[in-house]
Design a protein around this motif. Structure first.
Motif, PDB file in Angstrom:
ATOM      1  N   ASN A 216       0.825  -1.222   0.000  1.00 59.39           N
ATOM      2  CA  ASN A 216       0.000   0.000   0.000  1.00 59.39           C
ATOM      3  C   ASN A 216       0.856   1.267   0.000  1.00 59.39           C
ATOM      4  N   LEU A 217       1.883   1.252  -0.829  1.00 59.95           N
ATOM      5  CA  LEU A 217       2.810   2.372  -0.874  1.00 59.95           C
ATOM      6  C   LEU A 217       2.159   3.579  -1.539  1.00 59.95           C
ATOM      7  N   LYS A 218       2.171   4.703  -0.862  1.00 60.12           N
ATOM      8  CA  LYS A 218       1.651   5.943  -1.419  1.00 60.12           C
ATOM      9  C   LYS A 218       2.748   6.645  -2.219  1.00 60.12           C
ATOM     10  N   LEU A 219       2.400   7.093  -3.393  1.00 52.86           N
ATOM     11  CA  LEU A 219       3.366   7.747  -4.271  1.00 52.86           C
ATOM     12  C   LEU A 219       3.453   9.231  -3.914  1.00 52.86           C
ATOM     13  N   ASP A 220       4.004   9.486  -2.712  1.00 54.98           N
ATOM     14  CA  ASP A 220       4.020  10.859  -2.206  1.00 54.98           C
ATOM     15  C   ASP A 220       5.427  11.404  -1.975  1.00 54.98           C
ATOM     16  N   GLY A 221       6.444  10.598  -2.248  1.00 55.68           N
ATOM     17  CA  GLY A 221       7.816  11.072  -2.089  1.00 55.68           C
ATOM     18  C   GLY A 221       8.270  11.229  -0.650  1.00 55.68           C
ATOM     19  N   ARG A 222       7.526  10.680   0.294  1.00 51.19           N
ATOM     20  CA  ARG A 222       7.878  10.853   1.707  1.00 51.19           C
ATOM     21  C   ARG A 222       8.902   9.814   2.172  1.00 51.19           C
ATOM     22  N   PHE A 223       9.585  10.163   3.272  1.00 47.84           N
ATOM     23  CA  PHE A 223      10.622   9.293   3.814  1.00 47.84           C
ATOM     24  C   PHE A 223       9.995   8.153   4.608  1.00 47.84           C
TER      25      PHE A 223
ATOM     26  N   ARG B  47      20.784   0.387   5.812  1.00 46.19           N
ATOM     27  CA  ARG B  47      20.285   1.725   5.472  1.00 46.19           C
ATOM     28  C   ARG B  47      19.164   2.116   6.421  1.00 46.19           C
ATOM     29  N   ARG B  48      19.052   3.405   6.677  1.00 48.21           N
ATOM     30  CA  ARG B  48      18.081   3.889   7.665  1.00 48.21           C
ATOM     31  C   ARG B  48      16.693   4.086   7.085  1.00 48.21           C
ATOM     32  N   GLY B  49      16.592   4.171   5.776  1.00 48.08           N
ATOM     33  CA  GLY B  49      15.275   4.382   5.198  1.00 48.08           C
ATOM     34  C   GLY B  49      15.360   4.653   3.713  1.00 48.08           C
ATOM     35  N   TYR B  50      14.227   4.982   3.128  1.00 51.20           N
ATOM     36  CA  TYR B  50      14.162   5.286   1.700  1.00 51.20           C
ATOM     37  C   TYR B  50      13.026   6.276   1.481  1.00 51.20           C
ATOM     38  N   TYR B  51      13.000   6.881   0.316  1.00 57.31           N
ATOM     39  CA  TYR B  51      11.926   7.811  -0.040  1.00 57.31           C
ATOM     40  C   TYR B  51      10.975   7.124  -1.014  1.00 57.31           C
ATOM     41  N   ALA B  52       9.693   7.252  -0.750  1.00 59.99           N
ATOM     42  CA  ALA B  52       8.696   6.677  -1.644  1.00 59.99           C
ATOM     43  C   ALA B  52       8.765   7.373  -2.994  1.00 59.99           C
ATOM     44  N   PRO B  53       8.565   6.628  -4.084  1.00 59.69           N
ATOM     45  CA  PRO B  53       8.567   7.276  -5.402  1.00 59.69           C
ATOM     46  C   PRO B  53       7.335   8.160  -5.564  1.00 59.69           C
ATOM     47  N   GLN B  54       7.404   9.035  -6.535  1.00 60.93           N
ATOM     48  CA  GLN B  54       6.260   9.891  -6.829  1.00 60.93           C
ATOM     49  C   GLN B  54       5.479   9.398  -8.044  1.00 60.93           C
ATOM     50  N   HIS B  55       5.965   8.324  -8.664  1.00 62.96           N
ATOM     51  CA  HIS B  55       5.230   7.686  -9.752  1.00 62.96           C
ATOM     52  C   HIS B  55       5.725   6.245  -9.865  1.00 62.96           C
ATOM     53  N   LEU B  56       4.911   5.381 -10.453  1.00 61.23           N
ATOM     54  CA  LEU B  56       5.279   3.983 -10.598  1.00 61.23           C
ATOM     55  C   LEU B  56       6.376   3.823 -11.631  1.00 61.23           C
ATOM     56  N   ALA B  57       7.279   2.882 -11.369  1.00 66.86           N
ATOM     57  CA  ALA B  57       8.345   2.606 -12.322  1.00 66.86           C
ATOM     58  C   ALA B  57       7.784   1.870 -13.535  1.00 66.86           C
TER      59      ALA B  57
END
Length: 589
Positions: A412-419, A437-447
């Motif tokens: 349920n990943l939201k494409l909002d660019g949040r950490f 790694r401590r985390g990642y940023y959600a993409p803003q669009h689907l690959a």
């Protein structure tokens, strides 16, 4: 700027476009026929349609015991992964070992000579590099005294550790000094001597008041009254203003505010310069065939909120290209001088110096946090709080014996660019140290699935890892048309028993993408080709192919010399991949 291969502008726009500009390839293509009863196997240059998992997050993990020894016997079931505190299913799991990374390429098997081509001799194994290390010196942030020490340590390390199969490169974060991958020690020595401190946005002379990037952030972004007070007191001292005069105080406040804004902008510029250079280095080293490591020697630097995504993007790119970043805090054993630094020439107020000393430790910690994140996020080593910089380079250059790579697809990943913060733990009660790694940023669009699949092939081409999902054999032949020119043929014999065909109009359908690359003795890509093999096999033909396999031939015009051959194959239905290494030595006479 970093010297890039001659194909650099197209390296990351897809395998077909990338290979189209390499040249020196033999087409040997056939356009598919619309007649259903025509060619059951056709080869052409249009990539197949891929199916692949998208938005897969990869997390390298290094596990050490209390003595610092790396643990390598864990399984997927031993790990737990949490995304923002929510447990995730680990969908992919692999263990990268030094043995698998350093296996020398085999000399390709020879096949019978065809069209005047000669067999490659079984004993003509070329000496090719298998380890690439990029040394990055943060000349933007390092003081000259620290840089001289780290430069001397790097030279001792290089001269004591460089072996014939190693290639080293030197880059600086200012972009003013660079040396591409080489084994020429004289060039490495000469380049190191030219590395010196070169801030690109800050003035070489001391500001009045003397405000650091960290203090400027406190003043401008966080409205910290103590940081502002320290700046005002320093401004009164260095401008020789009367602290009891209100007009003088207002001048000091205005000067402090403007100086803080200027230093904040300068700090942002210099931090972005580091990330721009690191991004280029990751791209460059990703195009080298072998074990790939980057060593960043830096005192550390701040990464404010609007720059965090640039750092995360570098970590993610390095992980996907199997590039390990290790970092070395070039300050060594860093100590805070009570009451301020006596080497600063401008007058400093005692009040300002006292306030500054209260947050200098926090500043030093924040500045080296980025070094820890780059290292731990890619499976590297973070060397700090130690003056033995030669030992630091030695540890940073040594890849961990075992690196676990966990992969998961966020639910349920939201494409909002949040950490998204990550936490990795072990199911057992063993008190082991985990670095990840401590985390990642959600993409803003689907690959895009097709582009993601192409990237997988490209990453595999520039790796040295051997993949065996599809059994494959390499055969090579060459023909010398003159003393200076040769024709090299690479034949890939593919065993199709493990492929997953689908039924389509009564036939068995699958597509293979076959990519061949030729690399020189320094690991630079010389030429390459991509072919797509479309199979629409009748049942009877499939039964025959299961026993005989298929052979795909690629030809290249090259100069005599020693070359590494890299072969990558991927099928569209099962998403299986094969990757194999080989060498060929074409004599000069």
């Amino acid at each position: 700027m970093i010297p890039m291969p001659r194909t650099a502008p197209r390296l990351y726009i897809g395998v077909s476009a990338m290979l189209a500009v390499w040249g020196g390839v033999e087409a040997q293509t056939q356009q598919p026929s619309p007649d259903q009863n025509a060619g059951e196997v056709t080869t052409h240059d249009t990539p197949a349609t891929f199916r692949t998992k998208v938005n897969l997050v990869l997390v390298p993990v290094v596990v050490r015991d209390k003595q610092g020894r790396v643990i390598g016997n864990l399984r997927k079931e031993d790990f737990q992964l949490f995304d923002k505190g929510k447990p995730q299913t680990i969908s992919s799991f692999s263990v990268e070992t030094l043995d698998s990374q350093s296996k020398p390429p085999a000399t390709p098997e020879s096949s019978a000579a065809e069209n005047g081509l000669e067999e490659t001799a079984a004993g003509d194994a070329a000496v090719v590099p298998n380890r690439f290390v990029a040394y990055v010196f943060d000349d933007v942030h390092l003081e000259q005294t620290d840089l001289m020490q780290v430069r001397a340590a790097a030279e001792k390390h290089l001269y004591g550790s460089l072996v014939p199969t190693d290639r080293a490169a030197i880059f600086t974060t200012s972009g003013r000094i660079s040396l591409d991958f080489t084994d020429d020690r004289d060039k490495l020595h000469e380049t190191l001597l030219r590395v010196r401190a070169q801030p690109i946005a800050r003035s070489l002379s001391q500001e009045c008041p003397d405000i650091t990037y960290y203090q400027a952030d406190l003043i401008v972004n966080k409205n910290d009254p103590n940081a502002m007070t320290a700046a005002v007191q320093d401004a009164l001292a260095c401008l020789s203003l009367d602290p009891t005069n209100q007009n003088s105080v207002q001048i000091a406040q205005s000067t402090s505010q403007s100086t803080a804004s200027r230093m904040l902008n300068a700090g942002d510029t210099e931090t972005r310069a580091v990330f721009t250079l690191m991004n280029q280095v990751v791209r460059r080293i990703s195009a080298m065939p072998g074990k790939r490591s980057i060593i960043l020697a830096s005192p550390g630097f701040l990464t404010l909120a609007d720059i965090q995504q640039e750092k995360a993007a570098i970590i993610d790119r390095a992980i996907r290209a199997n590039v390990i970043i290790s970092t070395l805090n070039a300050r060594g054993l860093y100590t805070i001088i009570p009451g301020g630094d006596a080497s600063r020439p401008n007058p400093q107020s005692s009040t300002g110096a006292l306030i500054k000393s209260q947050y200098m430790n926090a500043a030093a910690q924040a500045e080296e946090d980025v070094l820890a994140e780059l290292a731990y996020g890619t499976g590297g080593v973070f060397f700090h709080n130690n003056n033995d910089l030669v030992e630091g380079f030695h540890r940073a250059a040594a890849r961990p014996e075992f690196v676990y790579v966990l992969g998961f697809s966020p639910q349920n990943l939201k494409l909002d660019g949040r950490f998204h913060s990550l936490k990795i733990s072990l199911t057992s009660s063993n008190k082991l140290d985990l670095q990840a790694r401590r985390g990642y940023y959600a993409p803003q669009h689907l690959a895009n699935e097709e582009e993601t699949a192409k990237q997988e092939i490209q990453d595999a081409l520039f790796s040295r890892e051997e993949l065996r999902d599809i059994p494959v054999e390499i055969h090579t032949q060459f023909y010398k048309s003159s003393v200076e020119n040769a024709r090299l043929a690479v034949l890939a014999r593919v065993d199709v028993k493990h492929l997953r065909f689908r039924k389509e109009n009564g036939r068995n359908a699958d597509n293979l993408t076959v990519v061949s690359g030729v690399f020189d003795r320094n690991g630079n890509l010389v030429t390459g080709t991509e072919k797509t093999v479309e199979m629409r096999l009748r049942d009877q033909t499939l039964e025959t192919r299961l026993n005989s396999g298929i052979t795909v031939r690629s030809s290249f015009d090259v100069k005599p010399g020693s070359y590494l051959i890299r072969l990558v194959i991927r099928d569209s239905e099962g998403q299986l991949m094969a990757a194999a290494n080989g060498t060929v030595d074409i004599p000069m006479n």
